[in-house]
Design an enzyme around this catalytic site. Structure first.
Site, mmCIF file in Angstrom:
data_model
loop_
_atom_site.group_PDB
_atom_site.id
_atom_site.type_symbol
_atom_site.label_atom_id
_atom_site.label_comp_id
_atom_site.label_asym_id
_atom_site.label_seq_id
_atom_site.Cartn_x
_atom_site.Cartn_y
_atom_site.Cartn_z
ATOM 1 N N PRO A 1 53.839 43.248 40.799
ATOM 2 C CA PRO A 1 53.371 44.546 40.284
ATOM 3 C C PRO A 1 53.517 44.644 38.768
ATOM 4 C CG PRO A 1 55.459 44.774 41.460
ATOM 5 C CD PRO A 1 54.998 43.368 41.671
ATOM 6 N N GLU A 2 52.464 45.106 38.134
ATOM 7 C CA GLU A 2 52.478 45.302 36.684
ATOM 8 C C GLU A 2 52.480 46.796 36.394
ATOM 9 O OE1 GLU A 2 52.834 43.094 34.416
ATOM 10 O OE2 GLU A 2 52.521 41.232 35.509
#
Ligand SMILES: [Zn+2]
Length: 275
Positions: A2-3
């Site tokens: 996840p960014e």
């Protein structure tokens, strides 16, 4: 992994709990990256006053029944974490469902197969403590000006790619977003950060903001099943121009996209469009 856009979309999915009071909590694992606090003892009776995001951290501010600050969770999704929202009572936990926070009629549940995520509890000012106090500026902060961004780039001898990844000049540019924003701005990832002109730095900041905003917007639609029982894990695929496209034609000039390795991380760029 996840960014920043996934974390922002996650935050938007979880704000349904803001204003509600914790009625129960369950922690099924002693530690993720760090020990997980005893939320079952700490949280019931406290109200979630707000849910903020800083870089890839979620900051959960809790108040007591008198409306006084009671403490804050600072959580991170690590490599594989994701949150789901269930109507209470949530179904029986499945593998890797490590934490439940029950807010009456909704249950927020953290799943993290690789356990690199974290959930910390603090009664101090989380923004004055590690890790939040060490972070670079938020990409969408009005306090981050093109000139300030350029000045931050002057302070390092590293490449622009490594500087963006380090997050000191701006947070939110993970490996994919580095390649995409540098391509959009026409800047080679191998350039030294301090070699960027003010105009180039301004263009790069504009593209970083545009690409992150588009990812957040697309995530909002990809994650429309966020509240449902069969949603995806909450990550979404960016429609990349260069990332992962080694040997394909550049969408702007047709030359072949190349992959280079910097500090063990891949960068994708077009030798025709990027200087
Ligand atoms: Zn090109």
């Amino acid at each position: 992994m996840p960014e920043l856009p996934e974390v922002e979309v996650t935050r938007r999915g979880l704000i349904c709990a803001v204003g509600k009071t914790v009625t129960a909590a369950a922690v099924r694992i002693p530690r993720l990256r760090d020990p997980v606090p005893d939320f079952a003892g700490l949280l019931p009776g406290l109200r979630l006053a707000s849910l903020e995001r800083r870089a890839k951290y979620l900051i959960w501010h809790f108040e007591d029944q008198q409306g006084m600050p009671a403490g804050t969770i600072v959580s991170h999704l690590g490599m594989s974490g994701f949150w789901r929202v269930w109507p209470s009572p949530a179904p029986a936990p499945r593998k890797h469902d490590h934490v439940d926070l029950v807010f009456g009629d909704v249950t927020l549940r953290l799943n993290d197969a690789r356990r690199f995520g974290s959930m910390r509890w603090t009664t101090g000012d989380p923004y004055a403590e590690k890790p939040l106090c060490d972070l670079g500026p938020e990409p969408f902060s009005e306090a981050l000006t093109p000139l300030g961004f350029w000045q931050a780039l002057q302070k390092t001898r590293r490449s622009i790619k490594e500087t963006l990844l380090a997050g000191s000049a701006v947070v939110g540019c993970g490996n994919i977003y580095c390649s995409e924003s540098l391509f959009a701005a026409g800047i080679l990832p191998t350039r030294s950060a301090s070699s960027l002109t003010k105009k180039e730095a301004a263009r790069l900041l504009t593209e970083i903001r545009r690409i992150l905003a588009e990812a957040i917007a697309s995530g909002g639609t990809t994650l429309r099943d966020f509240h449902g029982p069969d949603g995806s894990d909450g990550y979404f695929a960016l429609d990349c121009q260069v990332y992962g496209r080694e040997g394909e034609a550049c969408p702007k000039c047709g030359r072949l996209i190349v992959r280079i390795v910097q500090n063990g991380r891949s960068s994708f760029c077009c030798p025709g469009c990027q200087k």
